[in-house]
Motif scaffolding. Structure first.
Motif, PDB file in Angstrom:
ATOM      1  N   HIS A  75       7.771   3.722  -4.558  1.00  0.00           N
ATOM      2  CA  HIS A  75       8.793   4.629  -4.035  1.00  0.00           C
ATOM      3  C   HIS A  75       9.910   4.857  -5.044  1.00  0.00           C
ATOM      4  N   LEU A  76      10.144   3.885  -5.953  1.00  0.00           N
ATOM      5  CA  LEU A  76      11.163   4.073  -6.979  1.00  0.00           C
ATOM      6  C   LEU A  76      10.726   5.160  -7.956  1.00  0.00           C
ATOM      7  N   PHE A  77       9.447   5.138  -8.320  1.00  0.00           N
ATOM      8  CA  PHE A  77       8.879   6.163  -9.186  1.00  0.00           C
ATOM      9  C   PHE A  77       8.980   7.541  -8.525  1.00  0.00           C
ATOM     10  N   GLU A  78       8.682   7.592  -7.225  1.00  0.00           N
ATOM     11  CA  GLU A  78       8.738   8.858  -6.510  1.00  0.00           C
ATOM     12  C   GLU A  78      10.171   9.377  -6.403  1.00  0.00           C
TER      13      GLU A  78
ATOM     14  N   LEU B  23      -5.779  -0.929   5.696  1.00  0.00           N
ATOM     15  CA  LEU B  23      -4.831  -0.487   4.669  1.00  0.00           C
ATOM     16  C   LEU B  23      -5.273  -0.926   3.280  1.00  0.00           C
ATOM     17  N   LEU B  24      -5.713  -2.176   3.154  1.00  0.00           N
ATOM     18  CA  LEU B  24      -6.160  -2.668   1.854  1.00  0.00           C
ATOM     19  C   LEU B  24      -7.414  -1.936   1.388  1.00  0.00           C
ATOM     20  N   PHE B  25      -8.333  -1.669   2.312  1.00  0.00           N
ATOM     21  CA  PHE B  25      -9.570  -0.967   1.953  1.00  0.00           C
ATOM     22  C   PHE B  25      -9.265   0.447   1.468  1.00  0.00           C
ATOM     23  N   ARG B  26      -8.360   1.139   2.155  1.00  0.00           N
ATOM     24  CA  ARG B  26      -8.003   2.503   1.747  1.00  0.00           C
ATOM     25  C   ARG B  26      -7.289   2.493   0.402  1.00  0.00           C
TER      26      ARG B  26
ATOM     27  N   GLY C 134      -0.440  12.969  -1.240  1.00  0.00           N
ATOM     28  CA  GLY C 134      -0.392  11.519  -1.348  1.00  0.00           C
ATOM     29  C   GLY C 134      -1.787  10.955  -1.225  1.00  0.00           C
ATOM     30  N   PRO C 135      -1.945   9.640  -1.428  1.00  0.00           N
ATOM     31  CA  PRO C 135      -3.273   9.029  -1.346  1.00  0.00           C
ATOM     32  C   PRO C 135      -3.969   9.265  -0.016  1.00  0.00           C
TER      33      PRO C 135
ATOM     34  N   SER D 117       0.812  -1.220   0.000  1.00  0.00           N
ATOM     35  CA  SER D 117       0.000   0.000   0.000  1.00  0.00           C
ATOM     36  C   SER D 117       0.843   1.267   0.000  1.00  0.00           C
ATOM     37  N   GLY D 118       2.167   1.130  -0.165  1.00  0.00           N
ATOM     38  CA  GLY D 118       3.028   2.301  -0.249  1.00  0.00           C
ATOM     39  C   GLY D 118       3.422   2.894   1.080  1.00  0.00           C
TER      40      GLY D 118
END
Length: 414
Positions: free
Chosen positions: A233-236, A156-159, A273-274, A87-88
């Motif tokens: 996180h690699l993209f960020e 966490l999965l629901f969010r 962020g999300p 979930s990042g």
């Protein structure tokens, strides 16, 4: 061998096949390794239960029960760690990761010294049945421990499911959520809930319900390409190295990501962020990016990589160029818009080199943005005659003849 033992070994082979598939993947990240850890916990739990269930010796049953408790006790820890990374929200540093696994390690150490989940085993009609340790405080601590862990996992999965834009990505998250939820419920119904209600020993079939967990993960892995993407996180990290302002929004105008340049420029006290649930209008308090342009661009049906580029003036009279790029996920499902806003040195260069006033710079930005004289007049709240007068002075100062020459001059100054 009895049918439960055969089923247990079949599930073990299924889990080992998934482990081989993941470990032979061309790219193995932390998520991959944690996924393997979850499967190994299930394998140890299933193998210990199968060996104990097939034995006729009481001491052997107790020994395998203690060994299999490793899988039962560490599965929630691996699941929580997996969900955090998935979930990042990957925990930074060693201390948070140690805290995730520490309770499981303590309970496992206790289980090696004495029985903690079951007080004893008895044989009824040739079948080993366990007596849950309802009177043991450690038993309730274990129940509270994995209940809290699974509750955090589900939240966490629901969010994550709510914040995902892509249809396939959302289905992937829903499958993982449902498989873990159903299995967690089944793990508790037979060994603990039903025996407590009916006042009888428990059948030790709970590990066999792992097939629901593994089947759900396999579907997400096989048909929805779980673990087939690079970590967020690699993209960020890559975008954070760009000095231009970089903002990524979904189709509902939520700011999913903003690099350090964007945060410093627009809202230093907020981390997009999300989890922030931040709208673009709340983040960018200026007219650099208009909702009209974005709405038109998003609904245009253009292909991946389509770019819209336009110019604008901020409240400090600086000339900016904004590039909008439509992005799709790996399933070709529309994902969002990548915005790169560049502070053009040409704005300062033009103003200094040709002696343009601030009002003339505003006219230049709108002309380069392909606005008509009437549109320029409407934006700046001046008459069309005044716009033409400004353009005449701009052409004289910059030694250009028309709009085309002026646009070429601006691009040439970059």
């Amino acid at each position: 061998m009895t049918i439960p033992v055969l089923l247990a070994f079949a599930e073990i082979m299924f889990a080992l096949a998934m482990i081989v598939k993941v470990l032979t993947h061309y790219y193995r990240s932390t998520v991959h390794l944690l996924f393997v850890g979850m499967l190994l916990c299930l394998v140890i739990w299933l193998f210990g239960a199968a060996m104990g269930y097939s034995s006729s010796d009481y001491t052997v049953v107790i020994r395998w029960c203690k060994i299999s408790s490793f899988g039962f006790l560490f599965l929630p820890a691996f699941t929580l760690h997996f969900t955090l990374v998935y979930s990042g929200r990957n925990p930074r540093g060693r201390a948070p990761k140690v805290l995730i696994y520490l309770p499981s390690a303590i309970f496992f150490a206790i289980s090696l010294m004495r029985m903690v989940v079951f007080l004893d085993f008895i044989k009824v009609d040739g079948i080993w049945m366990g007596i849950p340790a309802y009177g043991d405080p450690v038993f309730y601590l274990i129940i509270a421990h994995y209940s809290c862990y699974y509750l955090i996992v589900f939240i966490l999965l629901f969010r994550r499911i709510r914040m995902i834009s892509g249809t396939y990505e959302k289905r992937q998250g829903m499958i993982i959520f449902a498989s873990i939820l159903i299995t967690a419920i089944l793990f508790n119904i037979e060994p603990f809930i039903i025996p407590a209600l009916l006042d009888r020993p428990a059948f030790v079939f709970a590990p066999l319900f792992s097939i629901v967990w593994m089947a759900g993960i396999w579907i997400a892995l096989r048909y929805y390409r779980l673990l087939g993407v690079y970590p967020v996180h690699l993209f960020e990290q890559m975008l954070s190295q760009i000095t231009d302002i970089v903002i990524f929004i979904d189709f509902e105008f939520h700011v999913i990501f903003a690099n350090e340049s964007a945060v410093r420029r627009f809202m230093p006290d907020v981390r997009p962020g999300p989890a922030a649930n931040l709208l673009l209008d709340d983040f960018i308090a200026c007219d650099l990016v208009t909702r009209g342009k974005l709405s038109t661009f998003i609904s245009s049906g253009l292909e991946t990589g389509s770019v819209l580029s336009y110019f604008g003036i901020d409240e400090d009279k600086h000339l900016w160029r904004c590039r909008l790029t439509r992005l799709h996920d790996r399933f070709n499902d529309y994902y969002g818009v990548l915005m790169i806003i560049q502070n053009l040195a040409s704005g300062k260069a033009l103003k200094k080199k040709f002696g343009l006033s601030e009002r003339e710079m505003e006219v230049v930005a709108l002309v380069v943005d392909d606005r008509s004289n009437q549109e320029v007049a409407g934006v700046l709240n001046i008459t069309i005659r005044t716009v033409k007068s400004h353009l005449t002075h701009i052409y004289m100062k910059t030694r250009t003849k028309n709009r085309v020459d002026l646009v070429n001059l601006v691009y040439g100054q970059e």
